[in-house]
Write a protein that holds these residues in place. Structure first.
Motif, short mmCIF file in Angstrom:
data_model
loop_
_atom_site.label_atom_id
_atom_site.label_comp_id
_atom_site.label_asym_id
_atom_site.label_seq_id
_atom_site.Cartn_x
_atom_site.Cartn_y
_atom_site.Cartn_z
N ASP A 1 33.38 28.29 -8.17
CA ASP A 1 34.31 27.16 -8.12
C ASP A 1 33.72 26.00 -7.30
OD1 ASP A 1 36.12 28.57 -9.68
OD2 ASP A 1 37.43 29.10 -7.99
N ILE A 2 33.07 26.33 -6.20
CA ILE A 2 32.43 25.29 -5.38
C ILE A 2 31.35 24.59 -6.19
CG2 ILE A 2 30.97 24.86 -3.34
CD1 ILE A 2 32.54 27.23 -1.99
N LEU A 3 30.54 25.36 -6.92
CA LEU A 3 29.51 24.76 -7.76
C LEU A 3 30.11 23.87 -8.84
CD1 LEU A 3 27.00 27.73 -8.11
CD2 LEU A 3 26.65 25.60 -6.85
N ASP A 4 31.24 24.27 -9.40
CA ASP A 4 31.94 23.43 -10.39
C ASP A 4 32.40 22.12 -9.76
OD1 ASP A 4 31.60 25.20 -12.51
OD2 ASP A 4 33.60 26.08 -12.31
N ARG A 5 32.95 22.20 -8.54
CA ARG A 5 33.38 20.97 -7.84
C ARG A 5 32.18 20.08 -7.53
NH1 ARG A 5 36.90 24.61 -5.27
NH2 ARG A 5 35.66 24.68 -3.37
N GLN A 6 31.06 20.70 -7.14
CA GLN A 6 29.86 19.92 -6.88
C GLN A 6 29.38 19.22 -8.15
OE1 GLN A 6 27.40 23.03 -4.85
NE2 GLN A 6 27.00 21.34 -3.44
N THR A 7 29.42 19.92 -9.27
CA THR A 7 29.00 19.33 -10.54
C THR A 7 29.87 18.13 -10.89
OG1 THR A 7 28.23 21.48 -11.34
CG2 THR A 7 28.63 19.80 -13.00
N ARG A 8 31.17 18.27 -10.74
CA ARG A 8 32.07 17.15 -11.03
C ARG A 8 31.79 15.97 -10.11
NH1 ARG A 8 35.76 21.32 -11.54
NH2 ARG A 8 36.74 20.85 -9.54
N ALA A 9 31.61 16.25 -8.82
CA ALA A 9 31.34 15.18 -7.85
C ALA A 9 30.04 14.45 -8.21
CB ALA A 9 31.29 15.74 -6.44
N TRP A 10 29.01 15.22 -8.53
CA TRP A 10 27.73 14.62 -8.90
C TRP A 10 27.90 13.72 -10.13
CZ3 TRP A 10 22.79 15.04 -6.78
CH2 TRP A 10 21.76 14.48 -7.54
N ASN A 11 28.57 14.24 -11.13
CA ASN A 11 28.73 13.50 -12.38
C ASN A 11 29.61 12.27 -12.23
OD1 ASN A 11 27.00 15.25 -13.66
ND2 ASN A 11 28.64 16.55 -14.44
N GLU A 12 30.39 12.21 -11.15
CA GLU A 12 31.18 11.01 -10.81
C GLU A 12 30.39 10.07 -9.91
OE1 GLU A 12 34.59 12.79 -9.00
OE2 GLU A 12 35.41 13.49 -10.91
N GLY A 13 29.20 10.47 -9.50
CA GLY A 13 28.38 9.65 -8.61
C GLY A 13 28.79 9.74 -7.16
N ASN A 14 29.50 10.80 -6.78
CA ASN A 14 30.03 10.93 -5.43
C ASN A 14 29.22 11.98 -4.65
OD1 ASN A 14 31.56 11.40 -3.12
ND2 ASN A 14 33.49 10.99 -4.20
N LEU A 15 28.14 11.51 -4.02
CA LEU A 15 27.28 12.43 -3.29
C LEU A 15 27.96 13.02 -2.05
CD1 LEU A 15 23.85 10.60 -3.63
CD2 LEU A 15 24.53 12.78 -4.64
N GLU A 16 28.86 12.28 -1.43
CA GLU A 16 29.56 12.82 -0.26
C GLU A 16 30.39 14.04 -0.64
OE1 GLU A 16 29.29 9.55 -0.88
OE2 GLU A 16 28.22 8.87 0.91
N ASN A 17 31.08 13.97 -1.77
CA ASN A 17 31.85 15.13 -2.23
C ASN A 17 30.93 16.24 -2.74
OD1 ASN A 17 34.38 14.29 -1.52
ND2 ASN A 17 34.89 13.47 -3.53
N PHE A 18 29.82 15.89 -3.35
CA PHE A 18 28.84 16.88 -3.77
C PHE A 18 28.36 17.71 -2.58
CE2 PHE A 18 24.33 18.02 -4.25
CZ PHE A 18 24.39 18.83 -5.36
N MET A 19 28.16 17.06 -1.45
CA MET A 19 27.64 17.72 -0.25
C MET A 19 28.66 18.64 0.41
SD MET A 19 24.44 17.06 0.41
CE MET A 19 24.35 17.51 2.14
N LYS A 20 29.92 18.59 0.01
CA LYS A 20 30.94 19.45 0.63
C LYS A 20 30.66 20.94 0.43
CE LYS A 20 34.65 16.11 0.93
NZ LYS A 20 36.00 15.74 0.52
N GLY A 21 29.77 21.28 -0.48
CA GLY A 21 29.39 22.67 -0.66
C GLY A 21 28.36 23.14 0.35
N TYR A 22 27.76 22.18 1.05
CA TYR A 22 26.72 22.50 2.03
C TYR A 22 27.29 22.66 3.43
CZ TYR A 22 23.11 21.26 -1.37
OH TYR A 22 22.30 21.22 -2.47
N TRP A 23 26.62 23.45 4.23
CA TRP A 23 26.96 23.66 5.63
C TRP A 23 26.68 22.37 6.39
CZ3 TRP A 23 23.43 26.85 9.29
CH2 TRP A 23 24.09 27.14 10.49
N GLU A 24 27.67 21.82 7.02
CA GLU A 24 27.49 20.58 7.78
C GLU A 24 26.92 20.94 9.15
OE1 GLU A 24 29.74 16.42 8.88
OE2 GLU A 24 30.69 17.82 7.51
N SER A 25 25.60 21.10 9.18
CA SER A 25 24.90 21.56 10.38
C SER A 25 23.47 21.01 10.37
CB SER A 25 24.85 23.09 10.40
OG SER A 25 23.96 23.55 11.39
N ASP A 26 22.92 20.84 11.56
CA ASP A 26 21.50 20.47 11.68
C ASP A 26 20.60 21.61 11.24
OD1 ASP A 26 22.19 17.96 12.64
OD2 ASP A 26 21.97 18.53 14.75
N SER A 27 21.15 22.80 11.10
CA SER A 27 20.37 23.97 10.69
C SER A 27 20.32 24.16 9.17
CB SER A 27 20.92 25.24 11.34
OG SER A 27 20.78 25.16 12.74
#
Length: 142
Positions: free
Chosen positions: A29-55
């Motif tokens: 489901d997260i990957l589906d949301r990322q796909t939709r965000a990417w296809n809308e041109g919304n990189l900030e929402n695409f990144m919500k699947g990633y760990w918000e960390s310097d690591s």
């Protein structure tokens, strides 16, 4: 007594399988949301699947890069507009849970870009469940 022990093992295994099935669906489901965000041109929402960390680790053709904000900046640099971003499609090849709160996913990505030419490659994602939520902690895309 043996029947009771077998029943307990069976129920534990069934419960574990049910949780893995739920975790797998959450990740898909997260990957589906990322796909939709990417296809809308919304990189900030695409990144919500990633760990918000310097690591956070991203491995691409230019090597290993660390950090959520570095990864977002690289996406913005390499995909500055919708024509460059194209339309994303993920194909899942394998999903494996080597540990309770860890998922290893292998897939193929494809960008349909009428103006720039299509591109595609493969990726591996290492997911980790952190505070009850699944995040990509390492991404190797080629």
């Amino acid at each position: 007594m043996k029947k009771l022990l077998f029943l307990g093992i069976f129920l534990f295994g069934f419960q574990s399988f049910g949780q893995l099935s739920k975790d797998k669906q959450t990740i898909l489901d997260i990957l589906d949301r990322q796909t939709r965000a990417w296809n809308e041109g919304n990189l900030e929402n695409f990144m919500k699947g990633y760990w918000e960390s310097d690591s956070l680790m991203y491995i691409g053709k230019s090597g290993v890069k660390y950090g959520y904000h570095t990864t977002l900046a690289n996406y913005k640099k390499n995909y500055p507009n919708l024509a460059t971003m194209g339309k994303l499609k993920f194909d899942i090849i394998k999903v494996d849970f080597p540990a309770k709160d860890v998922c290893f996913l292998v897939g193929k990505w494809h960008l349909t870009r009428p103006e720039k030419g299509d591109i595609e490659g493969h990726y591996t994602l290492l997911w980790k469940k952190i505070n009850g939520k699944w995040f990509i902690v390492a991404d190797h895309s080629s």
